[in-house]
Design an enzyme around this catalytic site. Structure first.
Site, PDB file in Angstrom:
ATOM      1  CE1 TYR A   1      -3.988   2.105   0.401  1.00  0.00           C
ATOM      2  CE2 TYR A   1      -2.610   3.321   1.925  1.00  0.00           C
ATOM      3  CZ  TYR A   1      -3.742   3.230   1.156  1.00  0.00           C
ATOM      4  OH  TYR A   1      -4.632   4.285   1.122  1.00  0.00           O
TER       5      TYR A   1
ATOM      6  CE1 TYR B   1      -7.042  11.984   0.660  1.00  0.00           C
ATOM      7  CE2 TYR B   1      -6.729  11.762  -1.693  1.00  0.00           C
ATOM      8  CZ  TYR B   1      -7.130  11.231  -0.482  1.00  0.00           C
ATOM      9  OH  TYR B   1      -7.625   9.956  -0.421  1.00  0.00           O
TER      10      TYR B   1
ATOM     11  CD1 TRP C   1      -7.102   5.004  -6.265  1.00  0.00           C
ATOM     12  CD2 TRP C   1      -5.203   4.608  -7.357  1.00  0.00           C
ATOM     13  NE1 TRP C   1      -6.078   5.102  -5.349  1.00  0.00           N
ATOM     14  CE2 TRP C   1      -4.901   4.862  -6.001  1.00  0.00           C
ATOM     15  CE3 TRP C   1      -4.157   4.335  -8.240  1.00  0.00           C
ATOM     16  CZ2 TRP C   1      -3.599   4.852  -5.508  1.00  0.00           C
ATOM     17  CZ3 TRP C   1      -2.853   4.328  -7.741  1.00  0.00           C
ATOM     18  CH2 TRP C   1      -2.588   4.582  -6.389  1.00  0.00           C
TER      19      TRP C   1
ATOM     20  CG  HIS D   1      -1.063   5.529  -1.558  1.00  0.00           C
ATOM     21  ND1 HIS D   1      -1.533   4.236  -1.490  1.00  0.00           N
ATOM     22  CD2 HIS D   1      -2.138   6.320  -1.791  1.00  0.00           C
ATOM     23  CE1 HIS D   1      -2.846   4.248  -1.662  1.00  0.00           C
ATOM     24  NE2 HIS D   1      -3.242   5.493  -1.856  1.00  0.00           N
TER      25      HIS D   1
END
Length: 118
Positions: free
Chosen positions: A18, A41, A76, A22
């Protein structure tokens, strides 16, 4: 500007993957987020997989709708869904738990300054 904080739970056995995903988000996904109102964000990840997200947006509903209309978001979300626990049938961007904001320093300062100005 609406401030949004949310949580999800990343599967412990998928944490490293993960993080790698990212570290190199697809450029068209990054652009789509920017264009649809996902500002400032950030994602924060605890070692046990608790994921906290924060963003600022004029409207979370419009930001979500804007992303829902993008093909890149569908791809995504499909790739990311397997990383999370307890989503049910929801996509990650629809299945997160939104947290209630109970304190914001600038709001408190503004209220204090308005009180003092009277």
């Amino acid at each position: 500007m609406q401030r949004v904080c949310f949580q999800l739970q990343v599967r412990p056995d998928r944490l490293e993957e993960y993080k790698r995903r990212h570290a190199a988000v697809w450029p068209d996904m990054v652009q789509a987020l920017h264009e649809t109102g996902w500002h400032n964000y950030s994602l924060f990840l605890r070692p046990d997989g608790l994921l906290i997200g924060y963003l600022e947006t004029p409207s979370l509903d419009r930001a979500r709708a804007g992303m829902a209309a993008r093909d890149v978001n569908e791809r995504w979300q499909a790739e990311m869904a397997g990383f999370f626990e307890d989503l049910g049938a929801a996509a990650p961007d629809e299945g997160f738990l939104e947290l209630e904001e109970i304190f914001h320093l600038e709001d408190q300062l503004e209220a204090l300054n308005n009180t003092e100005a009277k």
